[in-house]
Design an enzyme around this catalytic site. Structure first.
Site, PDB file in Angstrom:
ATOM      1  N   GLU A 198      13.137 -30.841  21.778  1.00  0.00           N
ATOM      2  CA  GLU A 198      13.510 -29.783  20.840  1.00  0.00           C
ATOM      3  C   GLU A 198      14.385 -30.386  19.743  1.00  0.00           C
ATOM      4  OE1 GLU A 198      14.243 -26.679  18.634  1.00  0.00           O
ATOM      5  OE2 GLU A 198      12.880 -26.467  20.326  1.00  0.00           O
ATOM      6  N   CYS A 210      10.139   6.952  12.903  1.00  0.00           N
ATOM      7  CA  CYS A 210      11.345   6.426  12.251  1.00  0.00           C
ATOM      8  C   CYS A 210      11.441   6.941  10.821  1.00  0.00           C
ATOM      9  CB  CYS A 210      11.328   4.906  12.253  1.00  0.00           C
ATOM     10  SG  CYS A 210      12.728   4.155  11.403  1.00  0.00           S
ATOM     11  N   CYS A 218      11.526   0.477   5.126  1.00  0.00           N
ATOM     12  CA  CYS A 218      11.990  -0.737   5.787  1.00  0.00           C
ATOM     13  C   CYS A 218      10.860  -1.752   5.855  1.00  0.00           C
ATOM     14  CB  CYS A 218      12.494  -0.389   7.183  1.00  0.00           C
ATOM     15  SG  CYS A 218      12.756  -1.805   8.260  1.00  0.00           S
ATOM     16  N   PHE A 234       8.652 -28.477  21.846  1.00  0.00           N
ATOM     17  CA  PHE A 234       9.285 -27.351  21.153  1.00  0.00           C
ATOM     18  C   PHE A 234       9.862 -26.387  22.207  1.00  0.00           C
ATOM     19  CE2 PHE A 234       5.565 -28.783  18.741  1.00  0.00           C
ATOM     20  CZ  PHE A 234       6.123 -29.133  17.524  1.00  0.00           C
ATOM     21  N   GLN A 244      13.696 -15.321  23.691  1.00  0.00           N
ATOM     22  CA  GLN A 244      12.603 -14.420  23.384  1.00  0.00           C
ATOM     23  C   GLN A 244      13.146 -13.039  23.041  1.00  0.00           C
ATOM     24  OE1 GLN A 244       9.398 -14.680  22.963  1.00  0.00           O
ATOM     25  NE2 GLN A 244       9.031 -16.783  23.615  1.00  0.00           N
ATOM     26  N   ASP A 259       4.815 -25.136  22.073  1.00  0.00           N
ATOM     27  CA  ASP A 259       5.158 -23.821  21.520  1.00  0.00           C
ATOM     28  C   ASP A 259       5.806 -24.010  20.153  1.00  0.00           C
ATOM     29  OD1 ASP A 259       5.742 -21.180  21.109  1.00  0.00           O
ATOM     30  OD2 ASP A 259       7.240 -21.006  22.700  1.00  0.00           O
ATOM     31  N   CYS A 293       8.772  -2.472  10.348  1.00  0.00           N
ATOM     32  CA  CYS A 293       7.647  -1.814  11.043  1.00  0.00           C
ATOM     33  C   CYS A 293       6.608  -1.341  10.036  1.00  0.00           C
ATOM     34  CB  CYS A 293       8.155  -0.641  11.867  1.00  0.00           C
ATOM     35  SG  CYS A 293       9.381  -1.090  13.094  1.00  0.00           S
ATOM     36  N   CYS A 305       2.923 -18.436  17.739  1.00  0.00           N
ATOM     37  CA  CYS A 305       3.331 -17.193  17.085  1.00  0.00           C
ATOM     38  C   CYS A 305       2.612 -17.020  15.748  1.00  0.00           C
ATOM     39  CB  CYS A 305       4.846 -17.172  16.870  1.00  0.00           C
ATOM     40  SG  CYS A 305       5.462 -18.512  15.825  1.00  0.00           S
TER      41      CYS A 305
END
Length: 585
Positions: A459, A170, A176, A438, A407, A507, A179, A534
């Protein structure tokens, strides 16, 4: 030896190093403490003359030296980090505590959280953090910000590249903020992520890697088959001031302000890096983006980007979402304009151009009149086609609206949800109760619903609950109940409206679970908990609470950790997903 060094928040470091006395953390230089426990090579730097408390921390850190490859031998002449000489007249002097504006010759020892390179000053162990520096890289850097316990460095020039260097495909990879590790080989990326999870489970979660069964608990990371074009959603910002990288800036560029459509430049909330193509989103989304870039700045259209400084202008964001037609499997694209007011006549010339692509089946306009620059609108209008697109996931159909959560990597979500199902260890007789905490739009619970008796989902976001109910109806699932509620503020009556679950799936978002919820789960004593995370840092903290308890609060743990499975959902980024199984002891 680890390739990735994690910098925990104060709350977690407090629990890790100073159990029972978190207030004492305020007087400790956090980053120097973390540098002392690192198990990375010193790359030629002198050994720290550790104070007693540093030696104690080192002794508790353990070792994992067999997990990652040996680095290249350090280049000569870096026994101490020194000022880069401004001329050849005088020898360089040692710089144990560098000052702002000082130029240094540095060697990156490891990666910190969010992929910042970590360097240490010899003898003092003072920590310097540098964005886009990678392990083993020798470079010149200028101190840009100085704090009590560490300093931030801007990389000026690479002298010797890191040992897993690759050429990023890239053109924006060096500028940026998305990434950050695209110039690190993918094998090294996933090795570093796996090691980060392992280190956190050991140091924060307090699970000993010396135990005979630890190797069975800690699973190898699941890599992602798609290294590019895996994102089904990208959000681009319109900007009144185009950001140009300093090394490509010319005098002519300085005279031009220039509008931009792209991604926010790191560290600037009002400057935007103009992006013609993003390698993370789908090919068809890039074609749509190209049409915008060729058209929207035409003076005849009269379109002005929103100015976050004086709150004027019209265009705020462009969001592109990609799904699949459930009958044909062909891509479906949604284009979402986020604007400061509702003036569809200004947008229609652009709409007419993009609907020439047959994949564009939905064009919506979210209107956000607030002075903020968020992408969620207060009102939504459909300008063309449908108000939502669809996606298939584990045999189920999901409707995705402009602001609904889904997702981001559909391909790897299939892998993630299969791991969740494996951890759930369903009996298959349709007798089990699942509590889905969640739950978002219900995708995990719904993927299990046809094999269990009932799914109860909770939620906090009302729109997500509405989407979950709609998705259940769309798939003919009648044994799923979804309730809106804040799981960080549960009362003593929580849980009285549904039967005791056989399986809990949780989650949470990045902060992890609130202590109130931890206490509830320890009191509930469900046979199995499947924890999807996460954020491996807060995951490790919560696993510690659930398994070992919280001594200072008189809370006893009652679960055994059976497996920790890292999953790479987002290649070239520092983000890591994990699926963990806990069973009642």
């Amino acid at each position: 030896m680890s390739l990735l060094h994690w910098m925990p928040p104060k709350s977690i470091l407090s629990k890790w190093l100073f159990k029972g006395s978190p207030s004492s953390l305020d007087s400790i230089p956090i980053l120097r403490a973390m540098a002392a426990i690192a198990v990375f090579p010193s790359c030629g730097a002198r050994r720290l003359n550790a104070r007693p408390w540093l030696r104690a921390v080192r002794a508790a850190s353990g070792s994992s030296a067999s997990r990652s490859p040996s680095p290249l031998p350090p280049p000569s002449g870096i026994d101490a980090i020194v000022d880069a000489p401004s001329s050849g007249a005088a020898p360089p002097s040692r710089s144990f505590f560098p000052k702002r504006g000082q130029t240094l010759e540095l060697v990156c020892e490891s990666l910190a959280f969010k992929a910042k390179g970590i360097c240490k000053v010899a003898d003092s162990g003072f920590v310097l953090m540098c964005d886009r520096a990678l392990p083993g890289e020798r470079f010149l850097g200028r101190v840009s910000r100085k704090k009590d316990s560490y300093a931030e460095v801007t990389k000026l020039k690479t002298i010797t590249p890191h040992w897993d260097a690759v050429e990023p495909p890239c053109q924006y990879a060096s500028y940026c903020g998305g990434c950050k590790t695209q110039n690190l080989s993918y094998e090294a990326q996933i090795r570093a992520k796996e090691q980060q999870v392992r280190d956190l489970i050991v140091h924060v979660g307090r699970f000993s890697d010396k135990d005979a069964g630890f190797s069975k608990v800690m699973k190898s990371i699941v890599p992602c088959d798609l290294l590019f074009h895996y994102r089904n959603k990208m959000e681009f910002s319109f900007g009144h001031e185009r950001w140009m990288p300093p090394d490509v800036l010319t005098s002519e560029d300085k005279m031009e302000s220039g509008y931009a459509l792209g991604l926010h430049a790191p560290g600037f909330f009002y400057k935007v890096l103009h992006v013609e193509k993003c390698l993370l989103q789908s090919e068809v989304a890039n074609k749509v983006l190209a049409v915008f870039q060729d058209s929207w700045m035409d003076p005849e259209l009269g379109l002005l980007p929103y100015n976050v400084l004086n709150h004027s202008g019209f265009l705020k964001h462009l969001m592109l979402r990609t799904g699949r037609d459930v009958k044909t499997g062909t891509p479906e694209v949604m284009v979402n304009f986020v604007t400061s007011s509702y003036m569809p006549s200004l947008l229609m010339p652009l709409v007419d151009k993009i609907i020439a692509f047959p994949e564009v089946v939905s064009v919506v306009n979210n209107v956000n009149r607030s002075v903020g620059n968020t992408s969620v609108g207060e009102e939504e209008y459909t300008l063309y086609g449908k108000s939502s697109i669809t996606e298939m996931l584990r045999g189920l159909v999901f409707q995705i609206s402009a602001n609904s959560f889904f997702q981001t990597n559909s391909h790897q979500a299939e892998v993630l949800y299969k791991l969740v199902e494996d951890c759930a260890r369903l009996r298959g007789d349709g007798s089990e109760i699942v509590l889905d905490l969640f739950c978002g739009t219900g995708s995990i619970g719904l993927s299990l619903a046809k094999r269990v008796k009932h799914v109860y989902g909770f939620e906090v976001v009302a729109e997500a609950v509405s989407d979950a109910l709609q998705n259940a109806k769309l798939n003919g699932i009648e044994n799923a109940t979804y309730v809106q509620g804040d799981l960080n503020k549960i009362s003593d009556s929580f849980g009285k409206d549904f039967p005791k679950p056989d399986i809990v799936i949780t989650d949470p978002n990045r902060p992890g679970m609130h202590m109130k919820l931890i206490k509830y789960l320890l009191k509930l004593k469900a046979p199995r908990i499947v924890y999807v995370s996460c954020n491996p840092a807060t995951l490790a903290r919560d696993l510690d609470y659930l398994c070992h308890g919280v001594t200072e609060q008189g809370i006893s743990g009652c679960y055994s950790l059976k497996s920790v499975q890292p999953v790479d959902m987002f290649p070239h980024t520092p983000h890591i997903e994990c699926v963990c199984l806990l069973e009642l002891s």
